[in-house]
Design a protein around this motif. Structure first.
Motif, PDB file in Angstrom:
ATOM      1  N   ARG A 110       0.848  -1.188   0.000  1.00 44.15           N
ATOM      2  CA  ARG A 110       0.000   0.000   0.000  1.00 44.15           C
ATOM      3  C   ARG A 110       0.882   1.236   0.000  1.00 44.15           C
ATOM      4  O   ARG A 110       1.899   1.294   0.715  1.00 44.15           O
ATOM      5  CB  ARG A 110      -0.914   0.009   1.233  1.00 44.15           C
ATOM      6  CG  ARG A 110      -1.761   1.275   1.374  1.00 44.15           C
ATOM      7  CD  ARG A 110      -2.654   1.193   2.584  1.00 44.15           C
ATOM      8  NE  ARG A 110      -3.772   0.284   2.359  1.00 44.15           N
ATOM      9  CZ  ARG A 110      -4.923   0.641   1.810  1.00 44.15           C
ATOM     10  NH1 ARG A 110      -5.111   1.889   1.392  1.00 44.15           N
ATOM     11  NH2 ARG A 110      -5.893  -0.231   1.667  1.00 44.15           N
ATOM     12  N   VAL A 163       1.816   4.798   1.176  1.00 44.90           N
ATOM     13  CA  VAL A 163       1.582   5.600   2.382  1.00 44.90           C
ATOM     14  C   VAL A 163       2.439   6.854   2.302  1.00 44.90           C
ATOM     15  O   VAL A 163       3.648   6.816   2.537  1.00 44.90           O
ATOM     16  CB  VAL A 163       1.910   4.824   3.669  1.00 44.90           C
ATOM     17  CG1 VAL A 163       1.593   5.690   4.894  1.00 44.90           C
ATOM     18  CG2 VAL A 163       1.137   3.516   3.732  1.00 44.90           C
ATOM     19  N   LYS A 199      -5.820   7.376   8.897  1.00 48.74           N
ATOM     20  CA  LYS A 199      -4.730   8.101   8.250  1.00 48.74           C
ATOM     21  C   LYS A 199      -4.950   9.585   8.472  1.00 48.74           C
ATOM     22  O   LYS A 199      -6.085  10.082   8.343  1.00 48.74           O
ATOM     23  CB  LYS A 199      -4.700   7.798   6.746  1.00 48.74           C
ATOM     24  CG  LYS A 199      -3.539   8.440   6.000  1.00 48.74           C
ATOM     25  CD  LYS A 199      -3.560   8.021   4.530  1.00 48.74           C
ATOM     26  CE  LYS A 199      -2.397   8.624   3.769  1.00 48.74           C
ATOM     27  NZ  LYS A 199      -2.423   8.211   2.330  1.00 48.74           N
ATOM     28  N   GLY A 233      -3.217  -5.096   5.212  1.00 49.52           N
ATOM     29  CA  GLY A 233      -2.865  -3.800   4.649  1.00 49.52           C
ATOM     30  C   GLY A 233      -4.029  -2.830   4.612  1.00 49.52           C
ATOM     31  O   GLY A 233      -3.888  -1.695   4.148  1.00 49.52           O
ATOM     32  N   LYS A 234      -5.203  -3.234   5.114  1.00 56.21           N
ATOM     33  CA  LYS A 234      -6.371  -2.352   5.112  1.00 56.21           C
ATOM     34  C   LYS A 234      -6.121  -1.136   6.000  1.00 56.21           C
ATOM     35  O   LYS A 234      -5.634  -1.266   7.120  1.00 56.21           O
ATOM     36  CB  LYS A 234      -7.604  -3.109   5.595  1.00 56.21           C
ATOM     37  CG  LYS A 234      -8.874  -2.270   5.600  1.00 56.21           C
ATOM     38  CD  LYS A 234     -10.056  -3.067   6.113  1.00 56.21           C
ATOM     39  CE  LYS A 234     -11.327  -2.211   6.155  1.00 56.21           C
ATOM     40  NZ  LYS A 234     -12.481  -2.964   6.670  1.00 56.21           N
ATOM     41  N   GLU A 235      -6.479   0.039   5.477  1.00 52.31           N
ATOM     42  CA  GLU A 235      -6.279   1.276   6.236  1.00 52.31           C
ATOM     43  C   GLU A 235      -7.260   1.359   7.397  1.00 52.31           C
ATOM     44  O   GLU A 235      -8.458   1.188   7.233  1.00 52.31           O
ATOM     45  CB  GLU A 235      -6.440   2.476   5.316  1.00 52.31           C
ATOM     46  CG  GLU A 235      -6.160   3.810   5.994  1.00 52.31           C
ATOM     47  CD  GLU A 235      -6.302   4.976   5.043  1.00 52.31           C
ATOM     48  OE1 GLU A 235      -7.201   5.803   5.264  1.00 52.31           O
ATOM     49  OE2 GLU A 235      -5.520   5.030   4.058  1.00 52.31           O
ATOM     50  N   LEU A 257      -2.389   0.673   9.644  1.00 53.45           N
ATOM     51  CA  LEU A 257      -2.920  -0.340   8.739  1.00 53.45           C
ATOM     52  C   LEU A 257      -3.071  -1.662   9.479  1.00 53.45           C
ATOM     53  O   LEU A 257      -2.339  -1.931  10.451  1.00 53.45           O
ATOM     54  CB  LEU A 257      -1.978  -0.546   7.554  1.00 53.45           C
ATOM     55  CG  LEU A 257      -1.504   0.686   6.773  1.00 53.45           C
ATOM     56  CD1 LEU A 257      -0.503   0.259   5.714  1.00 53.45           C
ATOM     57  CD2 LEU A 257      -2.681   1.417   6.149  1.00 53.45           C
ATOM     58  N   GLN A 312      -1.694  -4.100  14.289  1.00 54.24           N
ATOM     59  CA  GLN A 312      -1.608  -2.875  13.511  1.00 54.24           C
ATOM     60  C   GLN A 312      -0.157  -2.508  13.218  1.00 54.24           C
ATOM     61  O   GLN A 312       0.733  -2.728  14.045  1.00 54.24           O
ATOM     62  CB  GLN A 312      -2.298  -1.711  14.239  1.00 54.24           C
ATOM     63  CG  GLN A 312      -3.799  -1.930  14.410  1.00 54.24           C
ATOM     64  CD  GLN A 312      -4.509  -0.717  14.961  1.00 54.24           C
ATOM     65  OE1 GLN A 312      -4.182   0.406  14.593  1.00 54.24           O
ATOM     66  NE2 GLN A 312      -5.479  -0.937  15.835  1.00 54.24           N
TER      67      GLN A 312
END
Length: 388
Positions: free
Chosen positions: A55, A57, A99, A94-96, A89, A76
């Motif tokens: 991902r 970032v 942010k 890898g899911k947010e 994440l 996390q």
């Protein structure tokens, strides 16, 4: 005519490190011959580097010579980008989770502790975020630019600044609790050692080649020792910065300096247990009774933890600007300037695998949690990888 040490140091200035010329206007590099990186070596593949997820970032390390790295707590992973992005994440997918954008330049990160995600800024602040949702808890000014990840333990946030000061801040409010400082050399590498906090003790290395231990709650100095003593006639030759994070094991604290030594120190007294000549500004890792380091020439080596003797050296990756190493299962992994992750056997140092993360390069050390390798690239791609 420049000495070999001076030639190598000046190459590092222009091509690898971006040295901080503290107190000087600049440094002439005309006529210096650049060292070419080794080509990618051929090898017999024994393991494959497999991507679990990746991902983007933020902007990664930005335009400066930063080494921002991820940190993991439970499920996390937290990461910061140079221009102010901080994200949490799910470390498995890898899911947010959250942010935010701090709208300020980050130089040191990412730290975690006391329920806080911590970053240091280029304009001399420590910012503490709630680890659950990313909301800002406090920000606190410190004495100078922060290029090392703040650490937290026992109700104290510990931060080391580029002017060779170490500060303890109240973890709930950011209010200053204690401050320690050490005399800084005229010329230093552009970087700062990240303090290690273990069992109520802060272990820190400095640009002077010194190592110190402090009480985390009060800041009182417990001991001081020497990793390296400056040598040579020029300020370039006398640079012996300790830029890597001290590695704390049960019976020793390991530190390495640029143009100096790798040492094992007694955690209680700072007494030298062994010392071996070395030059590195990258972090250390351990496994199989060895410590592993990539030196200033990108030679990856295994050193016996008990004696300091060299077990093996891997020279096929020389001058490829290796990141600090990380140990995973039976292997050691390190990134390079072209974005490859190299996999080396812990037993004998032979190359057994390689994978491309992205073309922007990998400057910060990989982070290993269980059998997953987290790699943050220079342009801001965070990848979770496994070896198969």
């Amino acid at each position: 005519m420049h000495s070999p040490v001076a030639r190598k140091t000046r190459f590092l200035f222009s091509a690898v490190l971006g040295l901080a010329l503290v107190g000087l206007a600049g440094c002439s590099r005309d006529g210096e011959e650049a060292v070419k990186p080794n080509p990618l070596p051929e090898f017999k593949e024994e393991v494959k580097v497999s991507e679990v997820w990746s991902r983007g970032v933020g902007d990664g390390q930005g335009e400066s010579w930063l080494r921002l790295a991820p940190v993991v707590d439970n499920d996390q992973v937290y990461i910061a980008g140079a221009s102010g992005q901080v994200a949490a994440l799910d470390r498995n997918t890898g899911k947010e989770i959250w942010k935010i954008d701090l709208d300020r330049r980050i130089g040191g990160g990412t730290g975690f502790g006391e329920g806080l995600v911590l970053v240091g800024t280029r304009d001399g602040y420590v910012v503490a975020l709630n680890a659950t949702d990313g909301t800002q808890v406090w920000e606190a000014p410190v004495t100078s630019e922060v290029l090392a990840a703040p650490q937290a333990a026992d109700g104290i946030v510990v931060v080391q600044t580029i002017d060779s000061k170490v500060a303890g801040l109240d973890a709930k409010t950011g209010e200053p609790v204690w401050l320690q400082e050490i005399l800084q050399p005229v010329l230093t590498l552009r970087g700062t050692s990240t303090p290690a906090v273990e069992k109520g003790v802060v272990f820190a290395g400095f640009a002077s080649g010194e190592a110190r231990a402090y009480n985390v709650r009060t800041g009182s100095m417990l001991w001081d020792s020497r990793v390296a003593v400056p040598k040579g006639t020029s300020e370039l030759e006398r640079m012996v910065d300790v830029d890597s994070t001290p590695m704390v094991a049960e019976d020793a604290v390991y530190m390495v300096s640029y143009q100096g030594n790798v040492v094992a120190l007694d955690p209680a007294s700072g007494r030298l247990q062994w010392v071996r000549e070395a030059s590195s500004y990258q972090g250390l890792t351990e496994g199989f009774g060895n410590i592993y380091m990539s030196d200033a020439d990108s030679v990856l080596s295994a050193v016996d933890q008990r004696t300091g003797s060299v077990v093996w050296s891997q020279k096929e990756l020389e001058h490829r600007s290796l990141s600090g190493p990380a140990a995973v299962n039976n292997y050691v992994v390190a990134g390079d300037f072209e974005g490859y992750l190299h996999v080396v056997s812990q037993v004998d140092g032979r190359i057994v695998g390689r994978g491309k993360v992205d073309s922007s390069g990998v400057r910060s050390s990989p982070l290993v949690v269980g059998d997953t390798i987290y790699v943050y690239t220079n342009k801001g791609n965070l990848a979770a990888l496994k070896l198969k």
